[in-house]
Design an enzyme around this catalytic site. Sequence first.
Site: not given
Ligand code: CMP
Length: 140
Positions: A10, A50, A113, A116, A127
């Site tokens: 990311k 997403y 974070n 992904h 995906e």
């Molecule tokens: P990712 O695995 O990329 O999938 C969706 C993303 O939404 C997740 O990582 C997080 O970076 C983001 N996100 C933000 N808030 C939340 C939440 N409360 N629960 C899950 N994903 C979240």
Amino acid sequence: ATQRTLSIIKPDAVAKNAIGEIIARFEKAGLKVVAAKMLHLDDDKAGGFYAEHKERPFFKDLVGFMTSGPVVVQVLEGEDAIAKNRELMGATNPKEAAPGTIRADFAETIDANAVHGSDSPESAEREIAYFFGADEICPR
Ligand code: CMP
């Protein structure tokens, strides 16, 4: 069984110059990069990726973050690749991620974070096809 999974490094991790360190973790764990490219996503491409989160309160921030800078998308291949990648990443919220995982080491917040990874064989298939044509994947 041998599986493929989609990984995204990311914008936060790209900005930290951690692309190589993150890919090294995949390779050291036995996952092979069979496709890779760097992209700067726009709202449509990130929002479509997403789409399942469209109704979630964090959707707008998620798309805003994912379009804030370039990402590196890869297809990883290996034994149990989907679960292995998720183990390497650690919990979605870096504050809950086990020590030594990518998110514990490189991520600060649940939005930023670092990585992904696909969460099931069905999402991996969708995906991977979302970012790569069959001719862009190099089995090895
Ligand atoms: P990712 O695995 O990329 O999938 C969706 C993303 O939404 C997740 O990582 C997080 O970076 C983001 N996100 C933000 N808030 C939340 C939440 N409360 N629960 C899950 N994903 C979240």
